[in-house]
Design an enzyme around this catalytic site. Structure first.
Site, PDB file in Angstrom:
ATOM      1  CE  LYS A   1      -3.446  -0.109   2.317  1.00  0.00           C
ATOM      2  NZ  LYS A   1      -4.923   0.038   3.505  1.00  0.00           N
TER       3      LYS A   1
ATOM      4  CE  LYS B   1       5.111  -4.784   9.949  1.00  0.00           C
ATOM      5  NZ  LYS B   1       4.519  -4.050   9.278  1.00  0.00           N
TER       6      LYS B   1
ATOM      7  N   GLY C   1      -4.773  -5.100   5.099  1.00  0.00           N
ATOM      8  CA  GLY C   1      -4.389  -5.827   4.901  1.00  0.00           C
ATOM      9  C   GLY C   1      -4.872  -6.977   4.436  1.00  0.00           C
ATOM     10  NE  ARG C   2      -6.496  -8.362  10.809  1.00  0.00           N
ATOM     11  CZ  ARG C   2      -6.042  -7.904  11.087  1.00  0.00           C
ATOM     12  NH1 ARG C   2      -4.943  -7.198  10.885  1.00  0.00           N
ATOM     13  NH2 ARG C   2      -6.510  -6.780  11.934  1.00  0.00           N
TER      14      ARG C   2
ATOM     15  CD  GLU D   1      -1.894  -8.811  11.546  1.00  0.00           C
ATOM     16  OE1 GLU D   1      -0.817  -9.069  11.156  1.00  0.00           O
ATOM     17  OE2 GLU D   1      -2.539  -8.590   9.883  1.00  0.00           O
TER      18      GLU D   1
END
Length: 540
Positions: free
Chosen positions: A206, A504, A267-268, A353
């Site tokens: 994205k 991250k 996203g998922r 998630e």
């Protein structure tokens, strides 16, 4: 204590649990000859048998009261109406708009988003047809034969799961590969037998800044240009699924080959956005829209069916029952179709998630268990691996069996044997085998205890006529909405994922030390410093 666990609905379920916890499924079936049909539902071409659960009519009634007390009806309306129910990011949650009808009216901040959705779908269809028919040629004039999707998380798990699931419907003169892991082996193995002149890369990010995805994209670019030797070739061999036109253009991709999506798609939940471009190329526009129709049918069912006849609601509440009252920490998803090899892995992200949270919507800490561990693999392979634990282990593991009446690849007695195993496994889990039955089978006395099956292990069976794009769409939407139901009950935000951020950030810091070959003194904790030192020592 939280308002959830002190609510009358929760307290009533706790009392009911103490009354029913030792009741065996043998008793429940013996006392009600119609149980196998009464505890079933049908929607969007899926049939759910939930009779082999440790529930009575009272249990279901109390669980439905819990859903009503949690305001589930209004939460469903809020999601479908485009309200910003992702409160930590102030976003609407409208993956359902991605598969709405072309004439639907779904608004975000007063603007109908459906025309934008179909503009992207139409653009995807046009591009997919060019690849499928050979109209889109590579830089040297050769036809594109290989499509490599590069993404991670929802930009990988959705497309690869759906591609594998719908492999029967895919165009077989095209090769599809999926790269997600930043481990170089993933990229090397995916491209080893491909040729750059015939390969198209779809870069799914994205922001076009996702670390793992962009590292793989940079490697793909270098791999291509090592043979093509012309920077302008990038525009013929790369397209982007992104919203960052500046970075896409900087990479060398023509922004006319950029397929956008929106921040109201997590996203998922993005499989039916432009992230599904590789899938549309594989199965074509007609099958892809059939997939969307399956999603839409389940969406409509979830939005309109009374809770007692609502498949995602019932599945979600049963999950609450086992997770929060029986203490079942995990849930197995067991598809008896080889095409669904990646389905359990896909559900792991969707579920864990989404609901792997300990913070409520108002920021307080939960005092109850939330998301279950989702796992599984296709039958019958799992029967010769982990089913032993489910049948005779000490842990309670509710299961979902998924099966289809018709095989897409009929061969002799294969499918009859496959389905026999589906039905037998759920039967064995439910009813087990008593010592008396084992003795009647003539088992030696010293082996009787080893061959007893306690039973009373709960399961659902989800069936459809055959695995089609429609039924896959309905199946995925079923689990999406089940996850939403549970998030509402647990009062968590099922649509953010702050838990993935810390790793991250730390990885970026450590990566700089590794890339720059920084030597001690290091500024990490003593364990990480020792690991870094050992790593550098082994590299010499």
């Amino acid at each position: 204590m939280s308002t959830l666990t002190t609510s009358p609905a929760w307290q009533a379920l706790e009392q009911h649990y103490t009354e029913i916890q030792e009741t065996h499924l043998r008793q429940l079936f013996a006392s009600d000859p119609t149980r196998g049909t009464r505890f079933s539902l049908e929607a969007a071409e899926l049939y759910l048998d939930y009779s082999k659960n440790r529930v009575t009519d009272t249990t279901i009634a109390l669980l439905l009261e819990l859903a009503k007390a949690a305001g589930l009806e209004n939460k469903i309306k809020a999601m479908f109406n485009g309200e910003k129910i992702n409160t930590t990011e102030q976003r609407a949650v409208l993956h359902t708009a991605l598969r709405a009808a072309r004439d639907a009216d779904v608004r975000v901040d007063g603007v109908n988003v459906i025309p934008e959705v179909y503009a992207v779908l139409d653009k995807m269809a046009e591009f997919a047809e060019k690849i499928r028919t050979g109209q889109w040629l590579g830089h040297t004039g050769k036809r594109i034969k290989n499509i490599v999707n590069i993404g991670i998380g929802g930009s990988d798990l959705g497309p690869v799961m759906a591609y594998k699931a719908l492999g029967f419907y895919s165009q077989r003169n095209l090769v599809f590969r999926f790269v997600s892991n930043v481990d170089s082996t993933d990229f090397i193995e995916a491209t080893k037998d491909l040729h750059p002149e015939e390969t198209l890369f779809i870069i799914c990010s994205k922001t076009f800044t996702t670390q793992e995805t962009m590292q793989n994209a940079v490697s793909a670019r270098a791999w291509s240009l090592a043979v093509l030797r012309d920077e302008t070739a990038v525009s013929k061999h790369f397209v982007a699924v992104s919203t960052n036109a500046t970075e896409v253009a900087k990479f060398g991709i023509d922004t006319s080959s950029m397929f956008g999506f929106w921040d109201w798609v997590g996203g998922r939940y993005s499989m039916t956005s432009a992230v599904g471009l590789s899938l549309m190329i594989a199965i074509g526009q007609a099958s892809y829209h059939n997939l969307l129709e399956g999603f839409r049918a389940m969406d409509t069912h979830f939005r309109t069916a009374p809770f007692e006849q609502n498949m995602p609601v019932i599945l979600g509440l049963l999950g609450i029952w086992y997770n929060n009252f029986f203490g079942a920490a995990s849930h197995a998803v067991l598809p008896y179709d080889h095409y669904l090899t990646y389905f359990s892995a896909y559900l792991q992200q969707l579920d864990m998630e989404s609901n792997g949270k300990t913070t409520t919507l108002v920021g307080s800490r939960t005092d109850y268990e939330t998301g279950q561990i989702i796992w599984g693999q296709p039958g019958t392979n799992g029967q010769h691996a982990f089913y032993q634990l489910i049948h005779q282990g000490s842990k309670l593991i509710p299961c979902d069996f998924i099966a289809f009446s018709k095989s897409l690849n009929p061969l002799g007695q294969h499918h009859d044997l496959l389905l026999a195993n589906v039905f037998a496994q759920s039967q064995a889990l439910a009813f087990g085998k008593t010592p008396e039955e084992v003795i009647r089978d003539g088992v030696k006395p010293e082996l009787v205890a080893h061959k007893v099956f306690a039973g009373n292990k709960p399961s659902n069976t989800i069936m459809a006529a055959e695995l089609t794009p429609f039924t896959l769409g309905a199946l995925v939407a079923l689990y999406e909405h089940k996850v939403f139901v549970q998030g509402v009950i647990w009062d968590v935000n099922s649509f953010d994922q702050w838990g993935v951020e810390l790793g991250k950030v730390l990885a970026q810091n450590i990566a700089q030390q590794l890339i720059n070959h920084q030597t001690p003194p290091l500024e990490q904790d003593s364990s990480t410093n020792a690991l870094l030192a050992r790593h550098w020592q082994r590299q010499k």
